[in-house]
Design an enzyme around this catalytic site. Structure first.
Site, short mmCIF file in Angstrom:
data_model
loop_
_atom_site.label_atom_id
_atom_site.label_comp_id
_atom_site.label_asym_id
_atom_site.label_seq_id
_atom_site.Cartn_x
_atom_site.Cartn_y
_atom_site.Cartn_z
CG ASP A 190 -24.80 0.87 -4.18
OD1 ASP A 190 -24.27 -0.08 -3.59
OD2 ASP A 190 -25.34 0.76 -5.29
CG ASP A 206 -22.90 -3.18 -3.55
OD1 ASP A 206 -23.98 -2.68 -3.16
OD2 ASP A 206 -22.27 -2.72 -4.51
CG HIS A 207 -24.15 -7.01 -6.58
ND1 HIS A 207 -24.51 -5.82 -7.14
CD2 HIS A 207 -22.91 -7.29 -7.06
CE1 HIS A 207 -23.56 -5.39 -7.94
NE2 HIS A 207 -22.56 -6.27 -7.91
#
Length: 400
Positions: A104, A125-126
């Protein structure tokens, strides 16, 4: 797929204008983790897409969740000394969670190495992080078991973590800046070290140890809101206040700035009604699947907020996936069953829970892939492939 489009022209135009802006003041992140990630990313080939790194980290989180669930589906293994989770599981879980954390941190750096920074990667990603916010805390519940941490108290632990994640994106919705929370790095390190410690000493430590008369489960419960109040919530309020005072944020009317909280609060209220008024006390019978359901619905709300904040569009005040939830809660908590001479059976409510979870998961995955597909089509990119450097690329963005 199915002819459904999730992004409007306003969303896509907003994504075209979007520029990532973040501030990271965590000493652990700035002085330890980023130098470590800068070294690690050098070993990744440049043909490897950043989003593939992100997705690999998320899959490690899911695999760990499934592994622990296999040995302790209902969180009762810790209650029975003859049914403890094998120690090697905790070592594998610790390795996986640290690898997921590392990936990450690397994905954004890989995006900059390959020239593929852009809004898709941040959203990807979020969005996956919002799903992980329910999976990772559930690891901890197996350490305590239902004797020390009953499912109804687990419910509030889960919502504490949801709140911490969500408020940071509410903050960005108002300020336009992602103030990266200190708690994330310390949480990932904390979970990793706890799992390693459990591998070394055994999970029975968490049932037998008390500190100042408090069980380890009590300390875990207390630490969640206390650390949030010390390191997160006041800072978020301050940053939003300063953005209005200094006119550096989006300057939305207060009611509009608070709009993201409406869907969040509705989900909390509806799920709490179900947890405390179920005809069969379903939270004690199917805690894991209930938490997965709540986490899926929360992730959908969070993803829609992330889309709104990045595209500078209006956030939803109510989530469409909550309508089936409302119907299910009405059926499960109907107050007049006894007067009608009808009883909702345990099996029936269990089938309802599983059915709604499957439906919500499919709907959420459809939403996620739909948004990604529409963004890829608009920007003429591929999610899991690094395009020719001569082409205009929009793929990822994350702070250094």
């Amino acid at each position: 797929m199915l002819g459904i489009k999730y992004l409007t022209e306003a969303h896509l135009k907003g994504f075209e204008r979007y520029k990532y802006n973040s501030i990271d003041t965590s000493y652990l992140s700035v002085y330890i983790m980023h130098p470590f990630w800068n070294k690690c990313v050098q070993y990744f080939p440049k043909w490897l897409a950043p989003n593939l790194i992100t997705f690999s980290g998320f899959l490690l989180t899911v695999v760990t969740f499934i592994l622990i669930a296999f040995y302790d589906w209902d969180f009762t293994a810790a209650n029975n000394i003859d049914r403890t989770v094998p120690r090697w599981v905790w070592l594998v879980a610790a390795i996986n969670i640290f690898l997921a954390y590392t990936l990450d941190g690397i994905d954004g750096k890989q995006a900059r190495r390959t020239g593929t920074s852009g809004p898709l990667g941040e959203l990807f990603d979020h969005g996956l992080d919002s799903y992980s916010s329910v999976l990772i805390p559930i690891y901890m519940f197996t350490l305590f078991g239902t004797n020390l941490l009953p499912p109804k108290r687990m419910f509030f632990c889960i919502w504490n973590i949801f709140l911490n994640f969500y408020l940071s994106h509410v903050e960005k919705y108002s300020t336009g800046v992602m103030f990266l929370p200190w708690g994330y790095d310390f949480t990932m390190w904390g979970v990793t070290l706890v799992l390693i410690f459990t591998f070394i000493v055994g999970s029975s430590f968490w049932q037998t140890t008390q500190i100042f008369g408090l069980t380890t489960a009590n300390i875990f419960e207390i630490s969640l809101p206390v650390t949030a109040m010390m390191s997160s919530h006041p800072i978020i309020i301050k940053n939003i206040y300063l953005s209005y005072k200094n006119k550096t944020g989006k300057m939305r009317p207060i009611w509009e700035a608070a709009r993201p909280l409406f869907a969040f609060l509705w989900l909390f209220i509806i799920t709490m009604i179900w947890v405390f008024n179920s005809a069969n006390n379903i939270i004690n019978l199917e805690p894991r699947i209930m938490f997965v359901l709540f986490g899926t619905l929360f992730s959908n709300i969070a993803c829609r907020l992330i889309v709104a904040q990045m595209s500078d569009t209006r956030c939803d005040g109510f989530n469409i996936l909550m309508w089936p939830l409302v119907v299910v809660v009405m059926v499960s908590c109907f107050p007049f069953y006894d007067k009608l001479g009808v009883q909702l059976s345990v099996d029936a409510e269990r089938w309802i829970v599983h059915g709604l979870t499957i439906f919500s998961t499919i709907a959420h995955i459809h939403y996620g892939q739909g948004v990604v597909r529409e963004m890829c089509h608009h920007f003429r990119i591929k999610c899991f492939k690094v395009r020719d450097q001569k082409d205009p690329l929009l793929g990822y963005s994350k702070s250094e």
